[in-house]
Each structure stands twice: as C-alpha cells, then as structure tokens.
Design an enzyme around this catalytic site. Structure first.
Site, PDB file in Angstrom:
ATOM      1  N   HIS A  35       0.837  -1.209   0.000  1.00 57.17           N
ATOM      2  CA  HIS A  35       0.000   0.000   0.000  1.00 57.17           C
ATOM      3  C   HIS A  35       0.870   1.257   0.000  1.00 57.17           C
ATOM      4  O   HIS A  35       0.494   2.284   0.559  1.00 57.17           O
ATOM      5  CB  HIS A  35      -1.003  -0.010   1.172  1.00 57.17           C
ATOM      6  CG  HIS A  35      -2.088  -1.034   0.973  1.00 57.17           C
ATOM      7  ND1 HIS A  35      -3.213  -0.781   0.213  1.00 57.17           N
ATOM      8  CD2 HIS A  35      -2.179  -2.318   1.382  1.00 57.17           C
ATOM      9  CE1 HIS A  35      -3.969  -1.876   0.189  1.00 57.17           C
ATOM     10  NE2 HIS A  35      -3.360  -2.818   0.877  1.00 57.17           N
ATOM     11  N   ASP A 175       1.559  -3.995  -9.553  1.00 55.24           N
ATOM     12  CA  ASP A 175       1.314  -5.339 -10.087  1.00 55.24           C
ATOM     13  C   ASP A 175       1.617  -5.401 -11.583  1.00 55.24           C
ATOM     14  O   ASP A 175       2.282  -6.320 -12.065  1.00 55.24           O
ATOM     15  CB  ASP A 175      -0.147  -5.751  -9.855  1.00 55.24           C
ATOM     16  CG  ASP A 175      -0.534  -5.676  -8.390  1.00 55.24           C
ATOM     17  OD1 ASP A 175       0.367  -5.532  -7.543  1.00 55.24           O
ATOM     18  OD2 ASP A 175      -1.746  -5.738  -8.097  1.00 55.24           O
TER      19      ASP A 175
END
Ligand code: GLA
Length: 389
Positions: A35, A175
């Site tokens: 995060h 990602d």
C-alpha cells in the site's frame, strides 16, 4: 496445459487459420512495500514463474472473440471493435477488453478484430495478480500483433489504466509493472513516485520464498481498497497545508512524527503513518538483501505485517492467523501478508531444511483457527512479459 495443448484448444474453439502467436506475462509476489505504490513510495516485488498465456490471431473483420481455457464451462465472449464497454457479467473478460478500450482511446491503430484465448497457472483469488498478468499479457500481445511498438514499461501503465478506468479498481502501478518488467531471479525495487527502478539479485542461499495461501476469498477488497486510498489522499492533503510534498512517500519517519497532528482524523493519521513507515522499511529491506542479511530482511517483513494489521487495517483474521502461525516456526526468517490484503497470501522466508515441518505445522494451526485449508507454493522469480516462439 502446455503450449501445444493450448494451440490445439485454440483451433478447436475458434477454428482460425490465421497466424497464431503466443505470449506470456507473470503474476507477482510483493516481498515488502505494501500500500505504498499509490502513496508515492517504494515497492519490492518479484515476478513469479506462474503466468497467464495468451494465444492470439487477427481476424478479417471487426469482431473480437475471447475464451478462457481456465473456465471451459463458460462460452466464447464476443465483442465488436467499434463498441467496447464494461459489462460486469463478463467477469474476467473485462480485463482484456479494458486494455483494448485504453489502446483505442489512445488512438493506437488496431484495425481488425482478433480471436484470443487465455490460460493461466496463477492461483486464482490468491492476491498474486492474475488480473494484472492478464492485462499486461493482452497489452503485449496487441502491441506485437498490431505492430504498435509500445515499450514494456508503458504496457504496465496501460494495464493500470484499464483497471482504474474500465474495471473501477483504483490500484497503483506495482502489479502491472512487476508483470511487465520482471526478471528471473531478481526482485524489483521501484520508486512509485518517479518510476525509477533497480533490479536486485535474489541470492537466498538455502532459503525459500514460500507463499501461504489463506484460501479466503477476498471479495470485499475493491471497496476497502478504494477507501484506504482515499483516506491516505485526505491525510496527504492535510499535511500539504504546511509541507510542500507531492506524496506521503517523500517523508521520513521523523518528518511525519513532527507533522502528524496536521491530520485531524486519528484513523487517517494511522493510515498515513503506515504509508510513511512502510516506505522507509522497504528501503531498509532492499539494503539488507544487498548485504545478504536475510534475518534483518525477515524482521522488517514482520514489522510490515504488524503495521498493515494495526495501522492500515487490511489483514483480517485469516492473514493474521497465517502470519502468527508462521512466526512461531523454527527456520522462519520473516512472514507478512502480500498484496492488497483481506485474504490472499502470506509470504514467508523459510530455511529449506525446515520447509516441510513449517508447512505441516502452519497448516494444522491455521486450519484449526480458521476452518480454511491452506495451500503452499515455493515461489521462484520468473521473467516478465514476453513472446513464446
Ligand atoms: C494491490 C494493488 C497494488 C498495490 C497492492 C498493495 O495488489 O493492485 O497496486 O496497491 O494492492 O500494496
């Protein structure tokens, strides 16, 4: 399935005679830096040797036909090049369609339809970025087949835009970047503020990266993820009333502590604290790896989990049960949740001679506590997006 079985499947499903090309793009595991990507901090993922494979052949009309060999009970999905829209019912197909929509919006010359088949060996719903790998594999395949010559690095941004604007998940760049840019036996230290990156050799000397899948479906992730993101953004805005920063990732721990009272909401203050400390932890961890200090690296992984549990609050009972079972075992250097959270995997560094006992003990403790039966995979760092000839 192997490539020749996939080619066989492609011709059974589509019966196409046009030139067929094959591409692959991997899933990822993030070693530390969670995060932090959308908070302008650092992440430290590596691409896995689990991949999504894409088989594609151009058509002579404007039709798009998509099929997944992972869901053979689902029919072929059809779309028209002139009208690409999100449709919740189409489930996985929204990822490739989203990529196509972004490419068309950017006016890349995609001048015909195509047949496209997907198959992947990335465990589904495990938080190992199977969706990002579908996006990047599609972007790479379309760029190659239509000769668009898009740099790999840009493919990751196209994948992210598809996810943000088409699918509606406000994910960061990690990602898709790891999937596009991965390198065998290396992790990637990526500064998400500048997008500068460095490959770091994974010399683990007798230690494995073990993925421990909670098998807890993480269906709430989208709404909670977007909520965390806006809490962090609000905390940043309040800090900006005094500090001239663009992102939380620019702050040291000391700078944060000296200014944290500017954030009025205690929950948002905790979210920002995680983003700042986790970013600094990631930099320290990359340094530890370079020095060959895997125990030091492992301790930072444990701290990362605790911060994600207590300050960012994205772990949940299952990830916490898995991590604490892991921490009790002999031969474990560190363990933490990886990915967005609320389910998915714990990543652990485990000495090879203790792997079997580790898995048996953790499985027993975890299952007794949660009722879910876990799965384990030893991760190896694989290559990023590529064509398979
Ligand atoms: C998901 C998102 C990433 C990143 C992680 C948390 O995987 O897709 O962009 O924010 O969560 O680190």
């Amino acid at each position: 399935m192997n490539i020749s079985e996939l080619k066989q499947k492609f011709s059974e499903v589509f019966g196409s005679k046009n030139t067929l090309r094959v591409f692959a793009s991997p899933g990822r595991v993030n070693l530390i830096g969670e995060h932090t990507d959308y908070n302008g901090g650092h992440v430290f993922p590596c691409a896995l040797s689990f991949n999504t494979y894409v088989l594609i052949a151009k058509r002579n009309d404007r039709k798009i036909r998509l099929f997944s060999a992972n869901f053979t009970d689902k029919p072929v999905i059809e779309a028209d090049l002139c009208h690409i829209v999100y449709d919740k019912k189409q489930d996985w197909a929204n990822y490739p369609l989203g990529v196509l929509a972004v490419l068309l919006k950017r006016e890349y010359p995609i001048d015909s339809g195509f047949d496209i088949l997907f198959w992947g060996d990335i465990p589904q719903g495990a938080g190992l970025s199977s969706s990002a790998s579908i996006e990047v594999a599609t972007a790479y395949a379309l760029s190659s087949v239509f000769d668009l010559r898009i740099p790999k690095f840009e493919l990751s941004k196209i994948g992210q835009e598809a996810e943000n604007k088409f699918v509606g998940m406000n994910c960061g760049i990690m990602d898709q970047f790891a999937s596009a840019m991965g390198k065998a036996n290396h992790a990637i230290l990526l500064d998400c503020n500048t997008l500068n990156y460095k490959y770091a050799p994974l010399d683990l000397n007798g230690v494995s990266i073990l993925l421990c899948n909670t098998n807890k479906p993480h269906n709430l992730i989208e709404s909670k993820y977007n909520e965390r993101r806006s809490q962090s953004e609000h905390a940043l805005q309040q800090l900006q009333s005094k500090l001239s920063i663009k992102a939380l990732g620019e702050l040291t721990e000391e700078e944060f502590e000296a200014n944290k009272e500017l954030i009025t909401d205690p929950v948002e203050r905790k979210r920002a604290k995680h983003a700042v400390y986790e970013n600094q932890r990631t930099l320290k961890a990359a340094q530890k790896l370079q020095e060959g200090d895997l125990s030091g690296f492992g301790k930072l992984m444990n701290d990362s989990h605790i911060s994600l549990r207590d300050d960012y609050e994205v772990t949940g009972a299952e990830l916490d049960a898995m991590a604490s079972a892991a921490w009790e075992q002999e031969g474990v250097l560190g363990a933490r949740m990886t990915g967005g959270g609320f389910g998915g995997c714990v990543v652990a560094l485990v000495q090879n001679e203790h792997l079997e006992t580790f898995k048996n003990n953790v499985a027993r403790i975890y299952q007794a506590k949660t009722g879910y039966k876990p799965d384990f995979y030893v991760a190896s760092a694989g290559a990023g997006a590529r064509e398979i000839k």
